[in-house]
Design a protein around this motif. Structure first.
Motif, PDB file in Angstrom:
ATOM      1  N   THR A 135       0.852  -1.190   0.000  1.00 33.25           N
ATOM      2  CA  THR A 135       0.000   0.000   0.000  1.00 33.25           C
ATOM      3  C   THR A 135       0.886   1.238   0.000  1.00 33.25           C
ATOM      4  OG1 THR A 135      -0.130  -0.101   2.409  1.00 33.25           O
ATOM      5  CG2 THR A 135      -1.940  -1.098   1.182  1.00 33.25           C
ATOM      6  N   PRO A 136       1.494   1.566  -1.133  1.00 35.07           N
ATOM      7  CA  PRO A 136       2.469   2.663  -1.158  1.00 35.07           C
ATOM      8  C   PRO A 136       1.882   4.047  -0.933  1.00 35.07           C
ATOM      9  CG  PRO A 136       2.005   1.897  -3.378  1.00 35.07           C
ATOM     10  CD  PRO A 136       1.332   0.936  -2.442  1.00 35.07           C
ATOM     11  N   THR A 137       0.600   4.234  -1.162  1.00 33.06           N
ATOM     12  CA  THR A 137       0.033   5.581  -1.052  1.00 33.06           C
ATOM     13  C   THR A 137      -1.131   5.649  -0.081  1.00 33.06           C
ATOM     14  OG1 THR A 137      -1.464   5.173  -2.910  1.00 33.06           O
ATOM     15  CG2 THR A 137       0.676   6.147  -3.416  1.00 33.06           C
ATOM     16  N   GLU A 184      -5.883  -6.314  -6.545  1.00 34.53           N
ATOM     17  CA  GLU A 184      -5.337  -4.969  -6.687  1.00 34.53           C
ATOM     18  C   GLU A 184      -6.460  -3.968  -6.882  1.00 34.53           C
ATOM     19  OE1 GLU A 184      -1.066  -5.708  -8.796  1.00 34.53           O
ATOM     20  OE2 GLU A 184      -2.810  -6.435  -9.891  1.00 34.53           O
ATOM     21  N   LEU A 185      -6.470  -2.951  -6.038  1.00 31.45           N
ATOM     22  CA  LEU A 185      -7.477  -1.892  -6.101  1.00 31.45           C
ATOM     23  C   LEU A 185      -6.793  -0.643  -6.623  1.00 31.45           C
ATOM     24  CD1 LEU A 185      -7.949  -3.653  -3.245  1.00 31.45           C
ATOM     25  CD2 LEU A 185     -10.019  -2.269  -3.257  1.00 31.45           C
ATOM     26  N   MET A 186      -7.258  -0.155  -7.775  1.00 31.13           N
ATOM     27  CA  MET A 186      -6.593   0.952  -8.458  1.00 31.13           C
ATOM     28  C   MET A 186      -7.486   2.186  -8.532  1.00 31.13           C
ATOM     29  SD  MET A 186      -3.704  -0.490  -9.466  1.00 31.13           S
ATOM     30  CE  MET A 186      -2.937  -1.928 -10.244  1.00 31.13           C
ATOM     31  N   ASP A 187      -6.831   3.343  -8.638  1.00 31.20           N
ATOM     32  CA  ASP A 187      -7.535   4.590  -8.904  1.00 31.20           C
ATOM     33  C   ASP A 187      -7.110   5.058 -10.294  1.00 31.20           C
ATOM     34  OD1 ASP A 187      -8.886   6.939  -8.846  1.00 31.20           O
ATOM     35  OD2 ASP A 187      -7.556   7.947  -7.434  1.00 31.20           O
ATOM     36  N   LYS A 224       6.550  -6.843 -11.423  1.00 34.66           N
ATOM     37  CA  LYS A 224       6.409  -6.062 -12.648  1.00 34.66           C
ATOM     38  C   LYS A 224       5.401  -4.930 -12.487  1.00 34.66           C
ATOM     39  CE  LYS A 224       7.575  -9.740 -15.946  1.00 34.66           C
ATOM     40  NZ  LYS A 224       7.098 -10.544 -17.099  1.00 34.66           N
ATOM     41  N   ASN A 225       4.480  -5.090 -11.543  1.00 32.05           N
ATOM     42  CA  ASN A 225       3.376  -4.136 -11.429  1.00 32.05           C
ATOM     43  C   ASN A 225       3.459  -3.210 -10.229  1.00 32.05           C
ATOM     44  OD1 ASN A 225       2.291  -5.179 -13.731  1.00 32.05           O
ATOM     45  ND2 ASN A 225       0.796  -6.460 -12.701  1.00 32.05           N
ATOM     46  N   ASP A 226       4.547  -3.258  -9.468  1.00 33.12           N
ATOM     47  CA  ASP A 226       4.679  -2.365  -8.317  1.00 33.12           C
ATOM     48  C   ASP A 226       4.554  -0.899  -8.720  1.00 33.12           C
ATOM     49  OD1 ASP A 226       4.921  -4.327  -6.450  1.00 33.12           O
ATOM     50  OD2 ASP A 226       7.095  -4.181  -6.219  1.00 33.12           O
ATOM     51  N   GLU A 227       5.183  -0.540  -9.844  1.00 31.74           N
ATOM     52  CA  GLU A 227       5.157   0.848 -10.290  1.00 31.74           C
ATOM     53  C   GLU A 227       3.743   1.273 -10.695  1.00 31.74           C
ATOM     54  OE1 GLU A 227       7.628   3.850 -13.270  1.00 31.74           O
ATOM     55  OE2 GLU A 227       7.789   1.672 -13.483  1.00 31.74           O
ATOM     56  N   ILE A 228       3.004   0.330 -11.276  1.00 31.89           N
ATOM     57  CA  ILE A 228       1.619   0.623 -11.655  1.00 31.89           C
ATOM     58  C   ILE A 228       0.779   0.923 -10.422  1.00 31.89           C
ATOM     59  CG2 ILE A 228      -0.508  -0.434 -12.525  1.00 31.89           C
ATOM     60  CD1 ILE A 228       1.246   0.465 -14.700  1.00 31.89           C
ATOM     61  N   VAL A 229       0.896   0.086  -9.416  1.00 31.36           N
ATOM     62  CA  VAL A 229       0.129   0.285  -8.184  1.00 31.36           C
ATOM     63  C   VAL A 229       0.471   1.635  -7.563  1.00 31.36           C
ATOM     64  CG1 VAL A 229      -0.347  -0.615  -5.876  1.00 31.36           C
ATOM     65  CG2 VAL A 229      -0.063  -2.194  -7.781  1.00 31.36           C
ATOM     66  N   LEU A 230       1.740   1.997  -7.590  1.00 34.84           N
ATOM     67  CA  LEU A 230       2.180   3.260  -7.023  1.00 34.84           C
ATOM     68  C   LEU A 230       1.557   4.437  -7.765  1.00 34.84           C
ATOM     69  CD1 LEU A 230       4.006   5.013  -5.216  1.00 34.84           C
ATOM     70  CD2 LEU A 230       5.822   4.684  -6.909  1.00 34.84           C
TER      71      LEU A 230
END
Length: 253
Positions: A104-106, A168-171, A232-238
């Protein structure tokens, strides 16, 4: 630049034309509160034209394991398993409160346990979640729980065959551009032997404190394959101001 890198840039740089175009996948979350929905049904090809669809639905329930005395979460689900089955053939795919990894980076705070339920359709999933059970109560699991329902793109495999789940929950700001790349994501997951269970902007809010713009549910046979995907998707989640939880589902009572 990778496909996902392009998605980050597109999500971060939204123009007025983009917003106008994205009306075909307008966000209906505002009306998707439990027991009430005045949104008009959408054709499946208006949501994600490049992906296969099933009419089945999954419910994701997340909770704080500190409130899980005596395995309260799973025991409550088992208690109402008969009611689930009577509401659209609902069943417990599995629960996870051990070996979970949360990213949960943000966001502040975390829910570190989850369960997955399956129903014939979204309407059945919502009907069960709105029924008179402990699960509906906002104070269940110490009030530290969230619930969402989405339609599946591919049927969920039994936890005994493919036990590692990632939620994964995205905005995502620009849904239209995002779904254009959904097929590429599916191919990436297939290469790792996984299944893209769902990638949806039509997220039915059931309970909790947040309203994600997009929910992605993936399933893998091994922990190694899942972790290759998540790295691979850490940056996307961030950049999507998102959060992720993954772990191994079990079916033990």
């Amino acid at each position: 630049q990778s496909t996902w890198g392009q998605i980050i840039k597109m999500s971060a740089n939204v123009t007025n034309d983009d917003l106008e175009q994205s009306k075909i996948v307008e966000d209906v979350n505002a009306s998707n509160t439990c027991g009430h929905s005045d949104s008009k049904p959408k054709k499946k090809d208006e949501l994600l034209p490049d992906l296969e669809h099933t009419y089945n639905a999954i419910v994701i329930l997340m909770y704080d394991t500190r409130c899980n005395e005596n395995h309260k979460f799973r025991s409550t689900l088992v208690k109402y398993s008969g009611a689930m089955y009577g509401t659209g053939n609902g069943e417990i795919i599995g629960t996870c409160d051990e070996e979970t990894v949360v990213y949960t980076p943000t966001r502040f705070g975390t829910l570190d346990g989850f369960g997955v339920l399956s129903f014939d359709c979204l309407e059945d999933a919502e009907r069960f979640m709105c029924s008179d059970t402990e699960i509906k109560n906002w104070l269940w699991m110490g009030g530290r729980n969230e619930g969402y329902a989405v339609e599946c793109h591919h049927p969920i495999l039994p936890a005994s065959r493919s036990p590692w789940f990632c939620i994964e929950l995205m905005d995502i700001k620009n849904g239209c551009m995002f779904v254009d790349e959904a097929k590429a994501l599916e191919e990436e997951i297939k290469k790792l032997g996984g299944t893209l269970c769902a990638i949806q902007r039509d997220v039915r809010y059931l309970k909790g404190s947040r309203l994600p713009g997009c929910l992605i549910v993936t399933q893998f046979k091994t922990k190694g394959d899942l972790e290759t995907y998540t790295k691979k998707n850490d940056e996307i989640v961030l950049h999507a101001r998102g959060s992720r939880i993954y772990g191994k589902l079990t079916t033990k009572n």
